[in-house]
Design an enzyme around this catalytic site. Structure first.
Site, mmCIF file in Angstrom:
data_model
loop_
_atom_site.group_PDB
_atom_site.id
_atom_site.type_symbol
_atom_site.label_atom_id
_atom_site.label_comp_id
_atom_site.label_asym_id
_atom_site.label_seq_id
_atom_site.Cartn_x
_atom_site.Cartn_y
_atom_site.Cartn_z
ATOM 1 N N ASN A 28 -36.676 -7.190 -78.308
ATOM 2 C CA ASN A 28 -35.542 -8.221 -77.784
ATOM 3 C C ASN A 28 -34.723 -7.431 -76.916
ATOM 4 O O ASN A 28 -33.442 -7.277 -76.812
ATOM 5 C CB ASN A 28 -34.802 -8.640 -78.856
ATOM 6 C CG ASN A 28 -33.761 -9.626 -78.350
ATOM 7 O OD1 ASN A 28 -32.600 -9.703 -78.207
ATOM 8 N ND2 ASN A 28 -34.494 -10.691 -77.553
ATOM 9 N N HIS A 30 -32.717 -5.671 -73.774
ATOM 10 C CA HIS A 30 -31.819 -6.126 -73.059
ATOM 11 C C HIS A 30 -31.333 -4.696 -72.057
ATOM 12 O O HIS A 30 -31.776 -3.642 -71.915
ATOM 13 C CB HIS A 30 -30.695 -6.492 -73.839
ATOM 14 C CG HIS A 30 -30.013 -5.602 -74.648
ATOM 15 N ND1 HIS A 30 -29.470 -4.234 -74.546
ATOM 16 C CD2 HIS A 30 -30.041 -5.821 -76.123
ATOM 17 C CE1 HIS A 30 -28.952 -3.761 -75.597
ATOM 18 N NE2 HIS A 30 -29.192 -4.597 -76.595
ATOM 19 N N ALA A 31 -30.193 -5.030 -71.108
ATOM 20 C CA ALA A 31 -30.020 -4.094 -70.157
ATOM 21 C C ALA A 31 -29.414 -2.592 -70.643
ATOM 22 O O ALA A 31 -29.722 -1.558 -70.124
ATOM 23 C CB ALA A 31 -28.868 -4.567 -69.227
ATOM 24 N N HIS A 33 -31.161 -1.404 -73.559
ATOM 25 C CA HIS A 33 -32.513 -0.647 -73.763
ATOM 26 C C HIS A 33 -33.000 -0.031 -72.297
ATOM 27 O O HIS A 33 -33.404 0.992 -72.285
ATOM 28 C CB HIS A 33 -33.488 -1.668 -74.442
ATOM 29 C CG HIS A 33 -33.126 -2.000 -75.635
ATOM 30 N ND1 HIS A 33 -32.683 -3.423 -75.880
ATOM 31 C CD2 HIS A 33 -33.090 -1.603 -76.957
ATOM 32 C CE1 HIS A 33 -32.656 -3.608 -77.346
ATOM 33 N NE2 HIS A 33 -32.649 -2.445 -77.903
ATOM 34 N N GLY A 143 -29.225 5.621 -78.265
ATOM 35 C CA GLY A 143 -27.824 5.015 -77.641
ATOM 36 C C GLY A 143 -26.813 5.534 -78.422
ATOM 37 O O GLY A 143 -26.770 5.342 -79.632
ATOM 38 N N LYS A 145 -24.184 3.370 -78.532
ATOM 39 C CA LYS A 145 -23.903 2.177 -79.137
ATOM 40 C C LYS A 145 -23.892 2.458 -80.791
ATOM 41 O O LYS A 145 -23.069 1.824 -81.407
ATOM 42 C CB LYS A 145 -24.754 1.016 -78.696
ATOM 43 C CG LYS A 145 -24.667 -0.354 -79.398
ATOM 44 C CD LYS A 145 -23.444 -0.959 -79.200
ATOM 45 C CE LYS A 145 -23.352 -2.332 -79.937
ATOM 46 N NZ LYS A 145 -23.968 -2.556 -81.197
ATOM 47 N N ASP A 146 -25.039 2.812 -81.268
ATOM 48 C CA ASP A 146 -25.031 2.966 -82.722
ATOM 49 C C ASP A 146 -24.772 4.561 -82.735
ATOM 50 O O ASP A 146 -25.740 5.436 -83.121
ATOM 51 C CB ASP A 146 -26.591 2.628 -82.928
ATOM 52 C CG ASP A 146 -27.059 1.329 -82.765
ATOM 53 O OD1 ASP A 146 -26.319 0.464 -83.486
ATOM 54 O OD2 ASP A 146 -27.690 1.026 -81.945
ATOM 55 N N SER A 181 -25.938 -5.970 -77.096
ATOM 56 C CA SER A 181 -26.447 -5.944 -78.466
ATOM 57 C C SER A 181 -27.591 -7.196 -78.201
ATOM 58 O O SER A 181 -27.096 -8.273 -78.096
ATOM 59 C CB SER A 181 -25.744 -5.627 -79.468
ATOM 60 O OG SER A 181 -26.122 -6.178 -80.716
HETATM 61 O O1 PAF Z 1 -31.640 1.361 -82.866
HETATM 62 C C1 PAF Z 1 -32.723 0.495 -83.267
HETATM 63 O O2 PAF Z 1 -32.968 -0.076 -82.610
HETATM 64 C C2 PAF Z 1 -33.159 0.951 -84.604
HETATM 65 O O3 PAF Z 1 -32.489 1.269 -85.557
HETATM 66 C C3 PAF Z 1 -34.457 2.025 -84.394
HETATM 67 C C4 PAF Z 1 -33.796 3.475 -84.210
HETATM 68 C C5 PAF Z 1 -35.322 1.656 -83.543
HETATM 69 C C6 PAF Z 1 -35.016 2.363 -85.885
HETATM 70 O O4 PAF Z 1 -35.758 1.036 -86.372
#
Ligand code: PAF
Length: 276
Positions: A28, A30-31, A33, A143, A145-146, A181
């Site tokens: 899914n 988005h910008a 990623h 990122g 973001k997390d 997100s």
């Molecule tokens: O950040 C995410 O999208 C997920 O936590 C990851 C790192 C792909 C692990 O499933």
């Protein structure tokens, strides 16, 4: 772009590559990623992206079944960025038997997100370790973001001596400040308008700290009350030390403020680094 579902074929393909940079995703795209992938392209010749919605990191009542899956569109976006390799395994391929070996994580994984989503980081770390073992990247991009996820992956790499360098990517925001997100699409129109106030509230606190305030408990209470008044349910808003993600003391300088809050059934997280 070559697409692999299978581990052996992927490994055969990657064996000859000199330098591999890896961007793990749950699809899914988005910008946010795409910015990580563009960053990855600057770092090494061969870019591998994975798409896998990892059941291990969802609690039973969470949105695993409803998590947006948009594989065809994701492929178009990745092709447009000239990504070299996409690894998109099925659950059967990654978990041919029940995953009974799971990582034991440090105490930081039980704080912040971990306090409200127990087991979440264990699921993340376990899948990331598996993906690192399969892809064997030289570098991997995660990122900010997390933010806590990035911190925990860095700690895992350091403490388990994994031969991969972790690179941080900046958060991409919509013009009103909302961090991009996949879960933003759960918001209806009114909620989407409101959603930027998580970021705006963190920003106000950041300005207070930059202008010299150090009464963190008071600032956090103000932030929480502001959001609650606007209709949010706040899980947490904290000011932590960037290096350890433990609570900040007044003489700490490199800080990060992290928050998680609900707008009805949608949970949003955000963070802001502060040089206090
Ligand atoms: O950040 C995410 O999208 C997920 O936590 C990851 C790192 C792909 C692990 O499933």
């Amino acid at each position: 772009m070559k697409i692999f579902n299978d581990i052996t074929a992927l490994r055969d393909n990657l064996r000859s590559k000199q330098a591999i940079v890896f961007v793990p995703t749950m699809g899914n795209l988005h910008a946010g990623h795409l910015a990580l992938i563009k960053q990855a392209k600057q770092l090494a010749d061969h870019v591998v992206v994975s798409i896998f919605v990892n059941r291990l990191q969802f609690l039973p009542h969470e949105d695993f079944d409803h998590y947006p899956r948009t594989f065809e569109n994701d492929c178009k976006l990745l092709t447009g960025l000239n990504v070299n390799t996409l690894f998109a395994p099925s659950e059967k391929i990654l978990f041919p038997t029940k995953q009974e070996f799971l990582l034991a994580l440090p105490p930081v994984a039980d704080t912040l997100e971990g306090e409200f989503r127990p087991g979440f980081f264990r699921g993340v770390a376990t899948i990331v370790l598996k993906l690192f073992n399969i892809i064997k990247p030289n570098l991997a991009v995660f990122g900010k973001k997390d933010y806590q996820q990035l911190h925990i992956i860095r700690e895992m790499v350091q403490q388990l001596n994994l031969p991969v360098e972790i690179i941080a990517g900046e958060t991409v925001r919509a013009p009103d400040g909302l961090a991009l997100s996949s879960r933003n699409q759960y918001l209806n129109r009114a909620q989407r308008e409101e959603a930027c106030n998580l970021y705006q509230t963190l920003l106000q606190i950041k300005h207070e700290i930059i202008s010299g305030r150090r009464d963190y408990p008071v600032l956090l209470e103000i932030a929480t009350k502001t959001l609650v008044k606007r209709g949010w349910k706040v899980d947490y808003i904290r000011i932590q030390k960037r290096s350890s993600l433990t609570p900040a003391h007044i003489d700490d300088t490199d800080l990060v403020m992290l928050g998680a809050a609900w707008l009805d059934k949608t949970r949003l997280i955000d963070n802001l680094e502060i040089s206090g």
